[in-house]
Structures are given as structure tokens and as C-alpha cells.
Design a protein around this motif. Structure first.
Motif: not given
Length: 519
Positions: A271-272, A277-279, A287-288, A345-346
Motif C-alpha cells: 500500500d505504501l 503511483c496513486e499520487e 498504468v492505472g 510492479l505498477p
């Protein structure tokens, strides 16, 4: 690194070495020397080289050797020797073990301290001698004042290694019956040359103290990495007067039962790391959303594992296999150890979301082959089954996670078949000591998270915890940490260290394409 590439690198190194020697020996060729000299050399009988006498350190004899790196071209010049100990301490006249030992001498012009540094490898099951070249740069300043020693813990490296057959892939499978059968085969094979009850942490601590006495060293500085931190803490408990200082890199507290926390720790670390990527708008656009994609991928694999054509990194051959959920879970766990690698990985999860699974499959198979080369699985079972098996517990909160309760379930099944050694009654008590201690953790560590370090320093009044931003597992070589590490061993005062230089550590951006991360 793929086995094929490691072999090629080794061949290139050998070719380079012999090429250099040929060039050196031929610089003054026959045309540049008198004919009589050339003729005399042609008829001269080859001299029989007399090996130099061993170099003694205390009562242990050493001879020159080169410690070759498992990955990459780095190597370390050292002195190698062996030290004999009884396998069973109650039977000193019984089977003996020749413990493999390497000594990296302090700098020639150094004022060498009386204490000595021992690096203790992880696993359980890794060789200290084999893994040292990868972390050797972190010890460069340490060697200005101290000798560094590497002891292959019994059952690892060249100290009567307890390795199961590398071709037996059943240990990596999801079939419990196959795992039991593989465990029995491994146990029966290894029992021909080892009493598996005597390859525990407690036995390793006894060996370490015997080596210290034989070397004539008054005190040790112990540098434990991962599982090696358990050895360091146990040694400091049993031999406080012989322990000058300890460095615990990615610490496993004495109270820890190996396996129970693996699922939760991995979820937190992923998650960390995925949050990076989410940020980033560039990452999610390219990549989503990696966490959602991973959850969807695992649901797909559990329902109907797809048949995937991929290229085997070890052989280059094209192969077809079904991508199993356990393979992806293992890949996520091991890649999470190193944020520099997990940044891939993403992108791979984004590829899988579009039905392109070949990258994940190739990475998974490559990972399995490289791990098998490093770990002595029999020694690992001797440690875990003797020290942790009685505390295995299923965690209801782990259901539905990547790993679930598989570790405790499978290790429990293996340990039901494996011989077990003795363990001191206070083995799992926290180390409560005034020993100077430097405790290191990586912010993103998926197996020994920072909270483990927080627990350990509570009972060590002369300890200091450093959490390294953006780092994973095994952080002693990150940024300015080698300089701080050497300063600590020089002063034995962790609290006096100026750790501001660690503020420059940054985060590894996630890959957004096969060309790398965003500019």
C-alpha cells in the motif's frame, strides 16, 4: 539476475583475467629478448611453487582467497580458513563440522582496534561469506580501524550446507501433499550427513563464541542483517561481556514468530509503495491504479489461471505455463524488498490488466530460480521448526490477503516432519541490555517494518532507531548510512550520530512505460 546472465558475467570475468595475464606476460615478447634467453626459457623445467605459510589470527590459520559476488562482477580479497566444532555439543568426540570463515583485514596502515566486526547473514539460510561482496561497500570505512570476519553459520555456505535438491520445485507449490513429500525427501537425504536438531540459532551462537575465543578477540561488534539480527540479539543475551556493540539492520525482534506477520506486513508495504503511483497523475494515467489492478488480477488467477506464453530468462526458450496466484503473490513479496525493483510492479500490473501476463510470468520464474541458489532450505527449517513452530497461529485478518495464512499452514506441515532442536526458555524474551545498539529500518520494508525497530529499542537504553525514507529491506548501504555505521562502531554511541544526511534519501518513481519512469 537471470542465471544465464550470471554465467556469462562469470565467463567474461575469467576471460578478462586470463586476457590481462596474457597481455602482461607478452609485453616483452620473444622478439624483444635475447635468443639465448628465449631458448633457455623454452627448455626450463616449470618451477613447483611453494605455497606461502598460512597467516595466523589467534589459533586459526588463514590463506588468501577471493570472495566472489553472487550478482555482478564485484569481488573481495580476503583470507579464508576453517574452524572445527562438534556438531552435537554433548558429544565432543562425535561428528565435527568445519565452519567456513573469512577474514577481511583492516587497512594495512590502520591503527587496528582490539574488537572485531562480524557480519551475520539473513535468511535463515544465507551464507555470510557469499553475501558479503554485495554489502562490502558499506564496510569500507569500518575497515580503516577494524578487522571484519564472516562466519558461514552451520548449515549454510560451506559449513556443511543443508540444501535440498534445487530441481525439487515442490517447496514452491500450492499442493500441501507435495510439500510434505518434498520435505520428507529433503529430511531423509540431509540426515545422512547431519543431525538436523543441531542447526539452530542457539548452536550458531555457541559456534560464534568458540570462534571469538579461538581468534583471541576480547569483544565483538555484531552486524546482523534480517535473520542475522536474531543471532546478534541472542549472542548479546548469552555473552554480554563479549559484546561491544550491535547493529541490527531490518531487525527481527526476539519475540517475533517467523511467519505469523508476513501477510499483514506485505499488505502494508505494498500500500505504501503503490501510493507513490496513486499520487502521480502521470503514473495512474499511464498504468492505472496498481492496488485495484492487483486485487482484480488475483481474483482472475484464483478463478481460472490463464495459460501464458513467455520467454524463460534462464534458457531463452519459449515456454507455456499457467500463471498461478501463488506465483504472483511470491513475486509481489520478494520485489517489495527493494523499492528500486518494485517500481516495475505498477507497470506490470497495468500490462496484466490488458491481458498481457508474459512479463509477470517471466519475472516470477526468474525469481524462483535465483532464490533457490542462495538459500539453504534445510537449515531454514531447522531454525524455524525449532524456534517458531510452537507459536504458529492463523490470523483471521489475513484471509483474503495476498499471502493469507499459507506460511503458517505450510511451515506447520513441514515442521511436523522435521527434527527439532532445543531452545532456551527465555529465547523469545526481548533483549534487555545496556549494549550500544544502532537499529536500522526501511520505511517500505515488507517483512521487518519500522514498528519492529520501535519495539526492540524499548528495552535497549543505549540504542537509537533510524528509519530510512523510501527504503525497503537491508538498508545499511543506503545513502550516507555506511558513514554513520562506521562512526557508530568507532564511538559505540548511536545517540551522538548526526543523521541529517539521511534526509537526502528520496523515493524511487514508479515506471510508467518500458522506457522508465516519468521525466
Amino acid at each position: 539476475m537471470p542465471r544465464k546472465i550470471r554465467i556469462l558475467l562469470a565467463l567474461l570475468l575469467v576471460a578478462g583475467m586470463f586476457g590481462y595475464r596474457y597481455w602482461r606476460d607478452q609485453r616483452a615478447g620473444p622478439a624483444d629478448r635475447p635468443a639465448a634467453s628465449v631458448a633457455a626459457e623454452a627448455t626450463k623445467a616449470p618451477a613447483i611453487a611453494t605455497p606461502p605459510p598460512p597467516r595466523m589470527f589467534g589459533r586459526i590459520a588463514f590463506r588468501p582467497c577471493t570472495l566472489a559476488a553472487q550478482f555482478g562482477p564485484a569481488s573481495v580479497e580476503a583470507q579464508c580458513g576453517t574452524f572445527s566444532v562438534p556438531e552435537d555439543p554433548a558429544r565432543p568426540d562425535g561428528r565435527k563440522l568445519a565452519l567456513n570463515l573469512a577474514w577481511v583485514p583492516a587497512a594495512a596502515d590502520a591503527e587496528v582496534a582490539a574488537d572485531a566486526v562480524f557480519m551475520l547473514a539473513g535468511g535463515p539460510g544465507q551464507s555470510a561469506v557469499d553475501t558479503y561482496p554485495q554489502v562490502a561497500p558499506a564496510f569500507r570505512d569500518v575497515l580503516k580501524h577494524r578487522n571484519v570476519f564472516l562466519l558461514d553459520q552451520r548449515g549454510t555456505g560451506k559449513s556443511n550446507p543443508l540444501k535440498c535438491k534445487p530441481e525439487d520445485d515442490a517447496f514452491d507449490g500450492s499442493d500441501l501433499a507435495a510439500v510434505r513429500a518434498a520435505t520428507e525427501r529433503c529430511r531423509d537425504t540431509l540426515s545422512r550427513h547431519a543431525d538436523l536438531r543441531f542447526y539452530t540459532t542457539t548452536d550458531a551462537v555457541r559456534d560464534l563464541e568458540a570462534v571469538r575465543i579461538a581468534l583471541g578477540v576480547p569483544q565483538l561488534d555484531l552486524v546482523g542483517i534480517s535473520y542475522g539480527t536474531r543471532v546478534a540479539q541472542q549472542y548479546a543475551m548469552r555473552h554480554p561481556a563479549s559484546t561491544r556493540a550491535i547493529v541490527l539492520d531490518s531487525v527481527a525482534p526476539n519475540s517475533l514468530i517467523l511467519g505469523n506477520d508476513f501477510a499483514g506486513n506485505l499488505e502494508r508495504a505494498l500500500d505504501l509503495q503503490f501510493a507513490r503511483c496513486e499520487e502521480s497523475v502521470a503514473c495512474t494515467s499511464a498504468v492505472g491504479h496498481p492496488r485495484a489492478q492487483l486485487d482484480a488480477l488475483m481474483a482472475t488467477l484464483r478463478a481460472d489461471p490463464p495459460l501464458v506464453r513467455y520467454r524463460d530468462a534462464a534458457t531463452g526458450a519459449s515456454r507455456e505455463e499457467r500463471l498461478q496466484p501463488d506465483a504472483v503473490a511470491g513475486l509481489m513479496r520478494m520485489y517489495a524488498y527493494m523499492p528500486l525493483v518494485s517500481s516495475l510492479l505498477p507497470l506490470q500490473l497495468g500490462e496484466a490488466a490488458h491481458g498481457r501476463y508474459d512479463g509477470l510470468m517471466a519475472l516470477s520464474r526468474m525469481l524462483g530460480s535465483s532464490l533457490g541458489d542462495q538459500m539453504a532450505m534445510g537449515m531454514q527449517l531447522s531454525v524455524i521448526c525449532s524456534e517458531d513452530a510452537s507459536g504458529f497461529q492463523a490470523d483471521p485478518d489475513a484471509e483474503g490477503t495476498l499471502l493469507g495464512n499459507q506460511f503458517s499452514e505450510f511451515l506447520g506441515a513441514q515442521c511436523a516432519l522435521w527434527p527439532k532442536g532445543a531452545m532456551p526458555a527465555d529465547f523469545h524474551q526481548p533483549l534487555a541490555s545496556t549494549v550500544p545498539a544502532l537499529v536500522l529500518e526501511g520505511e517500505f520494508d515488507p517483512v521487518t517494518p519500522p514498528r519492529y525497530g520501535e519495539d526492540v529499542v524499548k528495552t535497549l537504553p543505549n540504542a537509537r532507531l533510524l528509519v530510512l525514507r523510501g527504503q525497503g529491506h537491508n538498508v545499511i548501504g543506503a545513502g550516507c548510512m555506511p558513514k554513520l555505521f562506521a562512526q557508530f562502531l568507532q564511538t559505540a554511541d548511536a545517540k551522538a550520530l548526526d543523521g541529517k544526511c539521511l534526509d537526502t534519501l528520496g523515493y524511487v518513481p514508479p515506471f510508467v512505460s518500458f522506457n522508465g519512469w516519468e521525466p
